[in-house]
Design a protein around this motif. Structure first.
Motif, short mmCIF file in Angstrom:
data_model
loop_
_atom_site.label_atom_id
_atom_site.label_comp_id
_atom_site.label_asym_id
_atom_site.label_seq_id
_atom_site.Cartn_x
_atom_site.Cartn_y
_atom_site.Cartn_z
N ASP A 470 0.82 -1.23 0.00
CA ASP A 470 0.00 0.00 0.00
C ASP A 470 0.85 1.27 0.00
O ASP A 470 0.36 2.35 -0.32
CB ASP A 470 -0.96 0.02 1.19
CG ASP A 470 -0.28 -0.08 2.53
OD1 ASP A 470 0.96 -0.03 2.59
OD2 ASP A 470 -1.00 -0.20 3.54
N ASP A 472 1.82 3.42 2.12
CA ASP A 472 1.26 4.62 2.77
C ASP A 472 2.25 5.26 3.76
O ASP A 472 1.97 6.32 4.31
CB ASP A 472 -0.05 4.29 3.48
CG ASP A 472 0.04 3.09 4.41
OD1 ASP A 472 1.17 2.69 4.76
OD2 ASP A 472 -1.01 2.55 4.78
N GLU A 580 -5.79 6.42 10.76
CA GLU A 580 -7.08 6.43 10.07
C GLU A 580 -7.77 7.77 10.30
O GLU A 580 -7.74 8.30 11.42
CB GLU A 580 -7.97 5.30 10.58
CG GLU A 580 -7.36 3.92 10.37
CD GLU A 580 -7.97 2.89 11.28
OE1 GLU A 580 -8.92 2.21 10.84
OE2 GLU A 580 -7.50 2.77 12.44
N PRO A 687 0.61 10.26 5.44
CA PRO A 687 -0.62 9.86 4.74
C PRO A 687 -1.54 9.07 5.66
O PRO A 687 -1.11 8.44 6.63
CB PRO A 687 -0.11 8.99 3.59
CG PRO A 687 1.31 9.40 3.40
CD PRO A 687 1.82 9.74 4.77
N SER A 688 -2.82 9.10 5.37
CA SER A 688 -3.78 8.29 6.11
C SER A 688 -3.75 6.85 5.61
O SER A 688 -3.11 6.53 4.59
CB SER A 688 -5.19 8.87 6.00
OG SER A 688 -5.61 8.86 4.65
N ARG A 690 -3.95 3.38 3.95
CA ARG A 690 -4.21 2.88 2.59
C ARG A 690 -4.21 3.98 1.54
O ARG A 690 -4.76 3.81 0.44
CB ARG A 690 -5.53 2.10 2.54
CG ARG A 690 -5.49 0.80 3.32
CD ARG A 690 -4.67 -0.24 2.60
NE ARG A 690 -4.46 -1.44 3.40
CZ ARG A 690 -3.78 -2.50 2.99
NH1 ARG A 690 -3.24 -2.49 1.77
NH2 ARG A 690 -3.60 -3.55 3.77
N LYS A 691 -3.63 5.12 1.87
CA LYS A 691 -3.45 6.20 0.88
C LYS A 691 -1.94 6.32 0.65
O LYS A 691 -1.19 6.56 1.59
CB LYS A 691 -4.02 7.53 1.38
CG LYS A 691 -5.51 7.46 1.70
CD LYS A 691 -6.33 7.14 0.46
CE LYS A 691 -7.82 7.21 0.71
NZ LYS A 691 -8.31 6.12 1.61
N THR A 692 -1.51 6.13 -0.57
CA THR A 692 -0.06 6.11 -0.82
C THR A 692 0.54 7.49 -0.62
O THR A 692 -0.13 8.52 -0.77
CB THR A 692 0.25 5.64 -2.25
OG1 THR A 692 -0.11 6.66 -3.17
CG2 THR A 692 -0.48 4.35 -2.58
N GLN A 695 0.06 9.71 -3.54
CA GLN A 695 -1.19 10.47 -3.60
C GLN A 695 -1.14 11.68 -2.67
O GLN A 695 -1.57 12.78 -3.04
CB GLN A 695 -2.37 9.57 -3.18
CG GLN A 695 -2.70 8.45 -4.15
CD GLN A 695 -3.76 7.53 -3.59
OE1 GLN A 695 -3.56 6.89 -2.56
NE2 GLN A 695 -4.91 7.48 -4.25
N ALA A 696 -0.63 11.46 -1.46
CA ALA A 696 -0.62 12.54 -0.47
C ALA A 696 0.39 13.62 -0.82
O ALA A 696 0.15 14.81 -0.57
CB ALA A 696 -0.32 11.95 0.91
N ARG A 723 -6.58 15.63 1.22
CA ARG A 723 -7.59 14.57 1.23
C ARG A 723 -6.97 13.22 1.63
O ARG A 723 -7.69 12.33 2.10
CB ARG A 723 -8.22 14.42 -0.14
CG ARG A 723 -9.05 15.62 -0.60
CD ARG A 723 -9.55 15.40 -2.01
NE ARG A 723 -8.42 15.23 -2.96
CZ ARG A 723 -8.58 14.84 -4.22
NH1 ARG A 723 -9.80 14.56 -4.69
NH2 ARG A 723 -7.52 14.73 -5.00
N TYR A 724 -5.67 13.10 1.45
CA TYR A 724 -5.02 11.82 1.69
C TYR A 724 -4.14 11.83 2.95
O TYR A 724 -3.43 10.87 3.20
CB TYR A 724 -4.17 11.43 0.48
CG TYR A 724 -4.97 11.38 -0.80
CD1 TYR A 724 -5.92 10.37 -1.01
CD2 TYR A 724 -4.79 12.33 -1.80
CE1 TYR A 724 -6.66 10.31 -2.17
CE2 TYR A 724 -5.53 12.28 -2.96
CZ TYR A 724 -6.46 11.28 -3.16
OH TYR A 724 -7.20 11.23 -4.31
#
Length: 727
Positions: A470, A472, A580, A687-688, A690-692, A695-696, A723-724
């Protein structure tokens, strides 16, 4: 047949003491306090100075509980109330029960509160009444009829014992519910609330000493408190009484109990000076609390538990400052018994020191240092050792002298006992106290912090290595800082601090720091220390996740193991800890490691911070299907291009997405140069779940693929996609 005679003897004793034969009184006014417990009542002698106690008699000749006891100084008998048979009784020096001929009390009513003064016995029960019994008829006939006279029916204070003050001949007791100290007038029963003692509980045994100090023993935990009522005289006014400070001060640890009561001859000193003393006091200046009047530290000499080669001599009181107890003459004997503590190194501010302590046997040591030189041990951080277990013989102990300690002469106090949780004052039922003069000096040292004295870097790890998964980068997130202590352009100590920020993984990981170029043999094990949430750790051995060597054995470079399993130090309100969205909670784990160097290292030879912080698999636990067994300590995840330790299994290189190449100094990168661990030189938001990280932080890919040559500000908040991010 033996049992028959024993039963017959008990029957004879019962008849003997209930048919009016007079038992022998006490020969003198005893200094010990008496405690009575249980059914049949068992009598104990209690040393209020140290809290020690011994059983005197467990067969009083009758299967009964006796409470409400008081010592009658006129005839030297103990008087009390038989709560089993509702009778007035007395006990002589053999502690056998003699029933007296009393009338006038409410039938079938038990009294638990009583004491004696001027040959009169007083009884008290809330909501029943306050009574007195003239005992003088017993002078000529121990079977004489006695009559209880009601003083007042207005008895509203909840007491479990009271006692007469030796000066004003008034009764004093503590309300169990409120902790308020009351005075009771024995003539009319009037009560006066003097003040709050600050302690509540069932005070089943209370005592006075000849100086007017009031002692209350709490049933639940056996703690003995002292209240200073020594200034009270027979002329003290109510206004003077209510102006007193009646705070209950912890004095000693006695026996916990139920169904108990106490009595004492208030005219006797606490320490009997007619016999050889078996109590050891300290000898620091008076301001440190050395004498009995100041509740000074003191220990009952048990002949087995002491510091040094020589057992201490007994003192009748503490000698203060220059009047050392080594100079006291006890039966024409004087010798140095303060030989148990030796300072191996100087006490220098900001540095570690070693103290060598010799113990006669196993036991518990606590010690205090007056770092600010204000004449007491009552300030923050002045307890240097707390409940340290000592072995028989020499024990090397390390302590850190605070940076803000004041230079100059001061004092220390060491207490060794079979008891734990001792304070710098108060009594102990075993052991010895040694007070030592010390000198605090200020060395010529400086500090180099990374990234700064009050700032942090962020370390973030992806624990799925050698798989990207993942990605993250929140499986382990820590704030991290290092400090180098420098003297004469050489590093003499390395301090490592951190705080756990997130655990976004089901796998369990440990955390350690390798110090490249710093030999493991150059770390001083005597002053090496690790604190978890300000609590010093003393792990040793390698058998299990909760026991390990802080300085890991078997590595050329020093490896400092902070934790074998970071999940042991926290719990989460969600599935993971702070990874999370919507699962924010306070952090719960911080650490400080202090690594002293035997041979100082020149600044030019020091490794660059942050050195080599890494995570590893917690031994004995699953860490992914890619491994055919539990890899444990063989699995390490380092920052990009940092070589692993000797504990790492090199066969893991090249598995799955890993493209490590030891020959070319390439470690922990995939084919696109993406790492499994990051150091971000600020307090970074991860990152939160399961957000890579791609992405963040979209610029991170460019940064990684270029090996840091471009997009160097990828971690800035204005480069992120909120958002991530975890929040």
């Amino acid at each position: 047949m033996v049992m028959f005679y024993r039963l017959l003897l008990k029957s004879v004793l019962f008849v003997f003491f209930t048919t009016g034969v007079k038992a022998a009184p006490f020969s003198h006014c005893p200094s010990k306090a008496f405690l009575f417990q249980g059914k049949p009542v068992t009598s104990y002698g209690v040393n209020l100075v140290t809290g020690s106690y011994n059983q005197i008699e467990d067969d009083p000749g009758m299967n009964a509980n006796v409470n409400g006891l008081g010592f009658n100084e006129t005839d030297r008998y103990l008087y009390g109330f038989n709560t089993t048979h509702f009778q007035l009784v007395r006990l002589g020096s053999d502690f056998q029960i003699q029933t007296l001929n009393l009338s006038g009390l409410p039938p079938q009513t038990t009294f638990y509160v009583g004491d004696v003064a001027d040959h009169v016995y007083y009884l008290y029960r809330k909501n029943t009444g306050f009574y007195k019994v003239d005992l003088s008829p017993l002078d000529s006939d121990n079977s004489a009829p006695l009559t209880a006279e009601l003083i007042t029916s207005q008895a509203q204070v909840r007491l479990t014992d009271f006692a007469f003050h030796p000066n004003d001949k008034q009764l004093y007791g503590v309300d169990n519910n409120t902790g308020v100290l009351y005075r009771f007038n024995p003539d009319n029963g009037d009560s006066l609330a003097i003040g709050n003692t600050g302690e509540t509980g069932t005070f089943g045994a209370v005592y006075f000493d000849v100086n007017g100090y009031f002692y209350v023993s709490r049933n639940q935990d056996g703690k003995i408190y002292r209240i200073n009522l020594s200034t009270i005289t027979e002329n003290s006014s109510p206004a003077e009484l209510t102006a007193l400070d009646v705070s209950a001060v912890k004095f000693a640890d006695g026996p916990s109990s139920n169904q108990n009561d106490g009595a004492r001859c208030a005219s006797a000193p606490l320490i009997d000076t007619d016999t050889e003393s078996n109590i050891d006091f300290g000898d620091a200046p008076a301001s440190y609390g050395t004498t009995l009047a100041d509740n000074g530290a003191r220990h009952l000499l048990d002949g087995e538990t002491y510091l040094g080669l020589a057992a201490p001599d007994g003192d009748y009181d503490g000698y203060t400052g220059s009047d050392s107890d080594d100079n006291s003459l006890i039966y024409s004997l004087s010798y140095d018994d303060e030989d148990g503590v030796n300072f191996v190194t100087a006490l220098e501010t900001g540095l570690d020191a070693v103290v060598r302590v010799y113990a006669s046997r196993t036991g518990v040591l606590s010690a205090w240092f007056d770092w600010n030189r204000d004449g007491d041990f009552d300030d923050e951080n002045e307890q240097a050792f707390t409940n340290i277990s000592l072995n028989a013989g020499f024990n090397n102990l390390a302590l850190r002298v605070p940076e803000n300690a004041n230079e100059g002469g001061s004092w220390s106090r060491f207490r060794f006992s079979q008891q734990s949780n001792l304070g710098y004052n108060g009594g102990s039922s075993s052991g010895e106290v040694e007070d030592h003069a010390i000198n605090i000096s200020r060395p010529n040292i400086s500090y180099r912090h990374y990234p700064g004295e009050n700032s942090w870097v962020t370390l973030a790890y992806e624990d799925k290595w050698p798989e990207t998964d993942d990605y993250d980068m929140n499986d382990v997130v820590l704030r991290y800082r290092t400090t180098e202590v420098i003297r004469n352009s050489k590093v003499i100590r390395i301090d490592i601090s951190g705080e756990l920020q997130a655990l976004g993984a089901e796998y369990h990981s440990g955390f350690a720091v390798q110090l490249p170029g710093i030999a493991s043999s150059n770390v001083n094990p005597l002053t090496l220390r690790l604190l978890h949430n300000n609590i010093r750790q003393s792990y040793s051995g390698t058998n299990g996740a909760d026991k390990y060597d802080i300085l890991e054995p078997g590595t050329a470079n020093a490896v400092i193991v902070i934790s074998q399993d970071l999940w042991q130090h926290t719990s989460s309100i969600c599935r993971y800890f702070r990874s999370e969205i919507g699962c924010s909670q306070p952090t719960t784990f911080h650490f400080q490691a202090s690594v002293p160097l035997i041979t100082p290292v020149p600044l030019s030879a020091m490794p660059a911070p942050p050195y080599d912080p890494f995570i590893f698999g917690t031994p004995g636990l699953y860490h992914g299907d890619i491994f055919s067994y539990q890899p444990g300590r063989e699995l390490e995840i380092h920052l990009a291009d940092q070589a692993p330790t000797e504990k790492f299994n090199p066969s893991y290189f090249g598995l799955a997405d890993d493209t490590s190449d030891a020959a070319n100094g390439r470690y922990y990168r995939n084919a696109n140069n993406l790492p499994w661990a990051l150091e971000v030189v600020e307090q970074w938001q991860w990152p939160s779940e399961r957000k890579t990280i791609l992405q963040a932080y979209p610029q991170f890919r460019q940064f990684a693929e270029s090996k840091g040559r471009s997009a160097s500000n990828w971690f800035d908040s204005d480069q992120s996609d909120s958002r991530y991010l975890f929040h």
